[in-house]
Scaffold this motif. Structure first.
Motif, PDB file in Angstrom:
ATOM      1  N   VAL A  83       0.721  -0.793   0.282  1.00  0.00           N
ATOM      2  CA  VAL A  83       0.192   0.107   0.301  1.00  0.00           C
ATOM      3  C   VAL A  83       1.166   1.375   0.178  1.00  0.00           C
ATOM      4  N   LEU A 133      -9.355  -1.172  -0.832  1.00  0.00           N
ATOM      5  CA  LEU A 133      -8.534   0.528  -0.138  1.00  0.00           C
ATOM      6  C   LEU A 133      -9.830   0.724  -0.564  1.00  0.00           C
ATOM      7  N   SER A 142      -7.370  -0.687   4.241  1.00  0.00           N
ATOM      8  CA  SER A 142      -7.212  -1.804   3.416  1.00  0.00           C
ATOM      9  C   SER A 142      -7.416  -2.975   4.182  1.00  0.00           C
TER      10      SER A 142
END
Length: 936
Positions: A538, A555, A570
């Protein structure tokens, strides 16, 4: 019916005269009918009959001709979207963006408009360029593999290669399907088809390992073909077929290495030919030719002395090196032979292969199909056109349409040799789609690097940009204000564009990953952009990136309840919900605020913020067990589990639609996609299956989805089918369909085996009474207090008695769901449950579809010894590694494959357990996904 081949082994034709080599000996059923026999048409609501010379009276009891839309239509309709303002389905296909370049394009031009026919995934599209409108022919569940039209452009035939392959004949004037051939080629669908010149006969070529060529008289009521013949696999895969223009009982088909003539024998000679692309008969009907990707032409003629025979013998008489470039398309126009080649050139020859004219100035990619208008251009329009021969005769009198391998569609006006671009679509996978948050704009991008922004109300392209070939667009997102458009590329690059100009404000791109960018999302104030990639990382711009352990499933940003600060979450394949500490994170360090395990055995697939329909705020998460779970946004406690849409595959993405301005603000809806379907769901969620509706959107799989800013349209991207579809939502139709399912408990009773009057419901009633006896004491002599409620603590015993064995965590979720159901409103706990609420609880929590393992020789599902040990140690209330000190001994005692019977009788020790003894309504008809172990 018989066929023989001119064989090209390794690109060479064999020597000498070939003997009779029929591929099969199927005979024609019935005598040859006169070609002027009337066509019988099937129309909606009945049947009308028409002839070339007029009409005849319908048979008694049949629909009168004047009542048939097919009968009374005289030309291509002007398409008016406003005519069908009252939608009868929750989702209606509104527009198809894209084109399948592998399927030919056909001209439907008439005196009033410029219209073309092409395929787009499983839909055939009549695109009227004059009025910028589409008429969508929907009937296939699999991508259309081939198209053809009649010479007068009245009839359209579509076919596919799906498991339930269909051949559909449409009336092009009305868009009505007049005949459907079911299971015409069940061995693999249809690879090629053609209509005879009089439109009476339809020829189809199967796509199976052993191909069949079938001839159908589609105008009569017979179910089977008039005749058929099998093609030996040594003749290659036949991918093109056409009728003789002068005799409907003669056809020719070809593969890359073989040309087959029906119903006569071919002869050959020794020359290098190259891969055959297409074949056709001359306008005289006596000769034929085949063209190759090496630029050669094989000329076929009737063997001398056999012209009078019914089964005339054909032989290859000449090999002509027509050009150095490969010929990729072949057709006839009046008395001309027309070719398209890999350089994008179109050439016209007479039947002696003398070059008459050519078009080489259009700068096109390799041509895949050529289709001419049925209308002849007036002589004044072509007065300046002359051929290249000494005869100095007027040239082509018909406009034509070209399609290329790069998904371009071009209309050529013979007056002045003007080429007009009609469409230029994506030629590679189209995965990314995003809707503007404030305007009727939708952006779509694919692996070809083409980015387009459409005005979906006006159906026009407003912006476009082409990136380098190495820039494959994988995902995209607008920021909430609509100022920026972020692109994620397969290379790991992220670019932020100006939403109006599609240009970067800075020259450089962001390259913090070498893996494909899979998700993009902006915070509510556009201050953060978060990305997830296939490398399980991420990244938050302009902060940093941090590695994960499992693929990122979803996400999204949200807003803190007690402030306007953004929050980022997430969702991973490891069943972990991660929230990031954006306020305290610093450069090169993205901090984790919380990490919660939200599933035991299921895998989460997507998430969304549940709308504020209650006092409590929820996060909605879907799983691959067809469940939707609602989690408190603060405590992350699972507050409710619900049966989600069960349309063959779990949800891939879900979006909450914005409230409609003219509707009750408490009426909210959700859009979602599965593997190949798009659907809408009425909120609030309660597990009622009638509150959801879905249909196939992309039969080869849907990649992504977005909704318009006003909630009227859903846009889906099909990925490998290179298509984006626009779906118009009708909330009234959705509500009407839900009401037909019944009110109150009626929809839930239908989910019980046997319904309200079935054995399972009676068993539930009995168990409810037994629980009251158990709770009051079985030895009590006092008067029994019969109630409609039981204590909440009795729920685990009832669900187990019904054959549903949840884990301890799942039981806790079930009890908490009831216990806290009114706490936010009243501050009190719920301690008991009635029968109706229990039925809902049972239906929503029990497995929807759960069968582990693969069928063994007896057909029972079975799992391997290794899989069973993995389930016991890692799923549900797992058995820790310390509990299996003698692991090697345990493995040696277990059989290699374990069925349900083996597990129940030999491992668990249940006496007389078998699949046949499972109670009705039990979920134990499949191998359990987890085994609970309580440690003392």
């Amino acid at each position: 019916m018989s066929a023989a081949a001119a064989e090209v082994q390794g690109g060479e034709l064999g020597d000498g005269r070939a003997g009779s080599s029929p591929a099969a000996g199927a005979q024609r059923s019935g005598e040859q009918r006169p070609q002027e026999e009337e066509l019988r048409e099937r129309s909606v609501g009945g049947r009308a009959e028409d002839t070339a010379a007029g009409t005849r009276s319908p048979k008694p009891g049949h629909l009168q001709p004047q009542d048939s839309q097919v009968y009374t239509a005289t030309q291509l309709p002007f398409i008016n979207k406003k005519e069908n303002s009252d939608k009868t389905h929750p989702l209606t296909l509104d527009w198809a963006f894209g084109i399948n370049p592998a399927v030919p394009v056909f001209s439907l031009v008439d005196e009033d408009r410029l219209a073309v026919l092409y395929s787009c995934s499983h839909v055939a599209v009549i695109y009227d360029h004059t009025s910028n409108s589409q008429h969508l022919l929907q009937g296939h569940c699999s991508p259309i593999s081939c198209l053809c039209v009649s010479e007068d452009r009245r009839w359209i035939v579509t076919a596919d290669k799906g498991q339930e392959s269909l051949v559909i004949i449409w009336d092009s004037y009305t868009g009505i399907p007049v005949r459907t051939l079911f299971e015409s080629h069940p061995e693999g669908g249809v690879a090629a088809l053609a209509l005879s010149k009089d439109s009476k006969y339809l020829g189809t070529v199967g796509a199976g390992a052993v191909q069949r060529v079938c001839i159908w008289d589609w105008t009569n009521e017979t179910e089977g073909p008039e005749c058929q013949v099998e093609i030996h696999p040594e003749h290659g895969f036949q991918n093109h077929i056409t009728f003789n223009t002068t005799d409907s009982f003669q056809l020719v088909s070809n593969s890359e290495g073989h040309v087959l003539f029906y119903t006569w024998v071919s002869t050959t000679f020794s020359k290098v030919v190259g891969p055959i692309s297409q074949s056709t008969f001359f306008s005289s009907g006596v000769q034929a030719c085949s063209v190759s990707l090496a630029g050669n032409v094989v000329l076929w003629d009737v063997v001398e002395g056999s012209a009078a025979d019914k089964n005339r013998e054909m032989q290859a008489t000449k090999l002509i090196t027509l050009q150095n470039d490969g010929i990729s398309a072949l057709t006839l126009c009046d008395s001309f032979i027309v070719t398209g080649d890999v350089n994008g050139h179109v050439k016209f020859y007479d039947e002696s292969f003398k070059l008459i004219n050519w078009y080489s100035e259009f700068n096109l990619d390799p041509i895949s199909s050529i289709s001419f208008s049925k209308e002849i251009t007036s002589s004044s329009s072509v007065r300046n056109q002359e051929d290249c021969s000494l005869n100095n005769q007027p040239l082509i009198k018909r406009n034509f349409v070209l399609s290329t391998v790069s998904a371009a569609l071009v209309h050529v006006n013979v007056q002045g040799s003007v080429a007009q671009s009609l469409l230029k679509e994506h030629v590679e996978s189209l995965d990314a789609v995003a809707c503007h948050p404030k305007h009727p704009l939708v952006a779509m991008g694919g692996h070809s690097g083409l980015l387009k922004v459409w005005d979906y109300e006006k159906k026009t392209v407003v912006f476009s940009r082409v990136f380098n070939t190495d820039k494959q667009i994988q995902c995209m997102a607008y920021d909430p204000q609509g100022f920026y458009l972020a692109l994620g590329f397969a290379s790991g690059t992220v670019q932020i564009l100006d939403a109006c100009t599609l240009q970067q404000e800075q020259e450089e791109s962001f390259q913090y990953s070498l893996e494909c960018i899979t998700h993009l999302t902006f915070s509510h104030d556009s201050s953060y952009l978060a990305t997830a990639d296939s490398g399980k990382a991420v990244t938050v711009f302009q902060l940093c990136k941090k590695g994960g352990q499992h693929p990122i499933q979803d996400l999204m940003f949200g807003v803190q309840l007690d402030s306007t600060q953004p929050r980022l979450l997430s969702l991973g394949m490891d069943c972990k919900l991660v929230e990031y500490d954006l306020q305290n994170s610093r450069k090169d360090e993205l901090l984790i605020l919380s990490l919660d395990r939200i599933e035991q055995s299921a895998h989460p697939t997507c998430m969304a913020w549940y709308p504020p329909l209650t006092t409590e705020h929820f996060l909605l998460i879907a799983s691959d067990h067809y469940k939707l779970k609602m989690f408190n946004v603060t405590t992350k406690m699972c507050r409710k589990t619900l049966l989600g849409p069960t349309y063959g595959s779990p949800l891939k993405k879900m979006l909450i639609l914005l409230p409609c301005k003219d509707k009750d603000p408490s009426s909210r809806y959700m859009a979602y996609i599965t593997k190949d379907k798009v659907g809408v769901q009425i909120l609030p969620l309660d597990g009622n299956p009638y509150k959801s509706s879905a249909l196939i959107c992309h039969s080869m799989g849907v990649s992504s989805m977005d909704c318009s800013y006003d909630g009227r349209y859903i846009f889906t991207a099909g990925g490998i089918d290179k298509t984006v579809f626009s779906w118009e939502i009708s909330l009234l139709a959705l509500e009407a369909a839900a009401s037909l399912g019944g009110q109150d408990m009626i929809p839930f009773y239908t989910l019980l085996e046997g319904g309200r009057d079935g054995e399972l419901f009676r068993v539930m009633e009995d168990f409810f009474y037994y629980c009251q006896l158990r709770n009051q004491g079985s030895d009590s002599m006092e008067t029994r207090q019969v109630s409609t409620h039981i204590p909440l603590t009795e729920v685990p015993f009832i669900v187990r008695a019904l054959g549903f064995y949840p884990t301890e965590q799942e039981l806790e979720d079930m009890q908490n769901e009831v216990k806290f159901s009114c706490y936010a409103e009243t501050g009190n706990y719920v301690t008991d449950i009635d029968l109706e609420d229990f039925i809902k609880l049972y239906i929503n929590h029990r497995p929807a579809f759960l069968e582990l393992g693969v069928p063994d020789e007896s057909g029972q599902p079975a799992v391997s010894r290794e899989e069973l040990l993995e389930f016991l140690q890692n799923r549900g209330n797992f058995i820790s590694y310390q509990l299996t000190d003698s692991e090697l001994l345990l493995e040696s005692e277990l059989p290699l494959n374990i069925t349900m019977d083996t597990f129940a009788s030999d491992i668990l020790g249940f006496p007389g357990a078998s699949l046949e003894d499972s109670p009705e309504g039990s979920s134990s008809s499949s191998f359990p996904s987890e085994v609970s172990v309580e440690q003392d």
